[in-house]
Design a protein around this motif. Sequence first.
Motif, PDB file in Angstrom:
ATOM      1  N   PRO A 178       0.810  -1.234   0.000  1.00 53.52           N
ATOM      2  CA  PRO A 178       0.000   0.000   0.000  1.00 53.52           C
ATOM      3  C   PRO A 178       0.833   1.269   0.000  1.00 53.52           C
ATOM      4  CG  PRO A 178      -0.869  -1.600   1.563  1.00 53.52           C
ATOM      5  CD  PRO A 178       0.432  -2.151   1.085  1.00 53.52           C
ATOM      6  N   ALA A 179       2.026   1.247   0.595  1.00 47.99           N
ATOM      7  CA  ALA A 179       2.854   2.453   0.688  1.00 47.99           C
ATOM      8  C   ALA A 179       3.894   2.546  -0.421  1.00 47.99           C
ATOM      9  CB  ALA A 179       3.541   2.505   2.048  1.00 47.99           C
ATOM     10  N   SER A 180       3.723   1.799  -1.498  1.00 50.26           N
ATOM     11  CA  SER A 180       4.720   1.814  -2.568  1.00 50.26           C
ATOM     12  C   SER A 180       4.761   3.177  -3.251  1.00 50.26           C
ATOM     13  CB  SER A 180       4.392   0.746  -3.613  1.00 50.26           C
ATOM     14  OG  SER A 180       4.408  -0.529  -3.036  1.00 50.26           O
ATOM     15  N   PRO A 181       5.952   3.703  -3.526  1.00 48.86           N
ATOM     16  CA  PRO A 181       6.033   4.995  -4.240  1.00 48.86           C
ATOM     17  C   PRO A 181       5.575   4.841  -5.670  1.00 48.86           C
ATOM     18  CG  PRO A 181       8.214   4.024  -3.988  1.00 48.86           C
ATOM     19  CD  PRO A 181       7.287   3.176  -3.186  1.00 48.86           C
ATOM     20  N   PRO A 182       4.928   5.853  -6.225  1.00 44.71           N
ATOM     21  CA  PRO A 182       4.467   5.751  -7.619  1.00 44.71           C
ATOM     22  C   PRO A 182       5.640   5.794  -8.585  1.00 44.71           C
ATOM     23  CG  PRO A 182       4.113   7.958  -6.767  1.00 44.71           C
ATOM     24  CD  PRO A 182       4.597   7.136  -5.608  1.00 44.71           C
ATOM     25  N   GLY A 183       5.365   5.339  -9.794  1.00 44.35           N
ATOM     26  CA  GLY A 183       6.396   5.356 -10.822  1.00 44.35           C
ATOM     27  C   GLY A 183       6.769   3.967 -11.275  1.00 44.35           C
ATOM     28  N   ASP A 184       7.874   3.893 -12.011  1.00 46.59           N
ATOM     29  CA  ASP A 184       8.334   2.637 -12.591  1.00 46.59           C
ATOM     30  C   ASP A 184       9.291   1.911 -11.656  1.00 46.59           C
ATOM     31  OD1 ASP A 184       6.863   3.083 -14.861  1.00 46.59           O
ATOM     32  OD2 ASP A 184       8.510   4.048 -15.937  1.00 46.59           O
ATOM     33  N   HIS A 185       9.123   0.592 -11.572  1.00 49.23           N
ATOM     34  CA  HIS A 185       9.988  -0.271 -10.764  1.00 49.23           C
ATOM     35  C   HIS A 185      10.496  -1.385 -11.678  1.00 49.23           C
ATOM     36  CE1 HIS A 185       8.512   1.323  -6.774  1.00 49.23           C
ATOM     37  NE2 HIS A 185       7.563   1.747  -7.611  1.00 49.23           N
ATOM     38  N   SER A 186      11.801  -1.461 -11.834  1.00 46.88           N
ATOM     39  CA  SER A 186      12.381  -2.525 -12.652  1.00 46.88           C
ATOM     40  C   SER A 186      12.658  -3.743 -11.780  1.00 46.88           C
ATOM     41  CB  SER A 186      13.680  -2.048 -13.304  1.00 46.88           C
ATOM     42  OG  SER A 186      13.426  -1.005 -14.216  1.00 46.88           O
ATOM     43  N   ALA A 187      12.233  -4.893 -12.256  1.00 50.58           N
ATOM     44  CA  ALA A 187      12.432  -6.141 -11.522  1.00 50.58           C
ATOM     45  C   ALA A 187      12.642  -7.252 -12.542  1.00 50.58           C
ATOM     46  CB  ALA A 187      11.243  -6.432 -10.605  1.00 50.58           C
ATOM     47  N   ALA A 188      12.689  -8.479 -12.053  1.00 54.38           N
ATOM     48  CA  ALA A 188      12.912  -9.616 -12.947  1.00 54.38           C
ATOM     49  C   ALA A 188      12.425 -10.890 -12.285  1.00 54.38           C
ATOM     50  CB  ALA A 188      14.385  -9.741 -13.324  1.00 54.38           C
TER      51      ALA A 188
END
Length: 324
Positions: A126-136
């Motif tokens: 719920p508290a994740s910052p907005p925007g793009d997150h790169s993962a794999a």
Amino acid sequence: MPAPPTRTRARLPVCLALLAAAVLPAGPAAADEPGWTAEPAAGAARPAAARPAFYLQGAPGTVLEDRLALVNTGDLERTVTLRGADAPAGTAPAGAASWFSFGAGSTVRIPPRTRAVVPFTVTVPPASPPGDHSAAVIASGPGHEASVRVHLRVDGPALAALTVEDVAVRGRGAAAVLAYTLVNRGNVALAPELSVRAEGVFGAVAVPAVRTPAEALPPGRRVELTEPWPAAPDLDRVRVTITATAPGGARGSATASAWLVPRAAAALTGLGLLVLAAAAAVALRRVRARRGLPEPMDQDAPAPDPAAAGPAPAPEHELTGAPR
């Protein structure tokens, strides 16, 4: 209490971790191949369409779902372990590895010549910052590890910010290069377009056509780049400006100045300056000698000792001619 995460699609049962097990045509894998592959499973709308990576988007507090396809092309059973991974080193924000869940499918046994489809979920805190997150998604097996990129966007205000730093001209002549650094200071991935301008003493100078980075810059990524400049001037003072622009209003620019002088000319210039300095010193000594000026005192020489010179002579009486 916070509301439970919402799901974007109905979650597949864990017991169906191995789905669509299709027997592939016989044919042993090449000796230098691992015998199995990992890739995003084709979507329901376009079953035959290949996807180079996962693309997921949702609001904080939601659960996103997708499927990974594992293909065993060999004649032996393969055991593959799955896990989520953070963004590559040097990118931000990190921590997305803990958002992945494969349930009972985190360890998958794939029969020979079989394709298995494994569902997984990504729970966005719920508290994740907005925007793009790169993962794999990382698939590990005996002697081989495959990585499938995950482009994850969390809904919220998007900030596109880009800077150009550390512009420099290195080398001379045909070996000259432009060096610079691009930094993504926003929260969304950027694919910048680059332009270069150079001004010399007598006007504009021809510059190379800089190449656009092959991949978009994730948030927080800092990349150092160089561009060959074989047509750099042989003798000039140039002012180089590199500008980067990206969708969303992101723009960055930086400038650097440099002397472009051939090595032989630089050596002759230095020698000429030494000769001029020596000639100026000789001329100054001659002028002082003609005018009877003392030579400048050596700053390192000790000061004269008044006691060593003896008593000072008594001053002479002045005769005025006045009567006694």
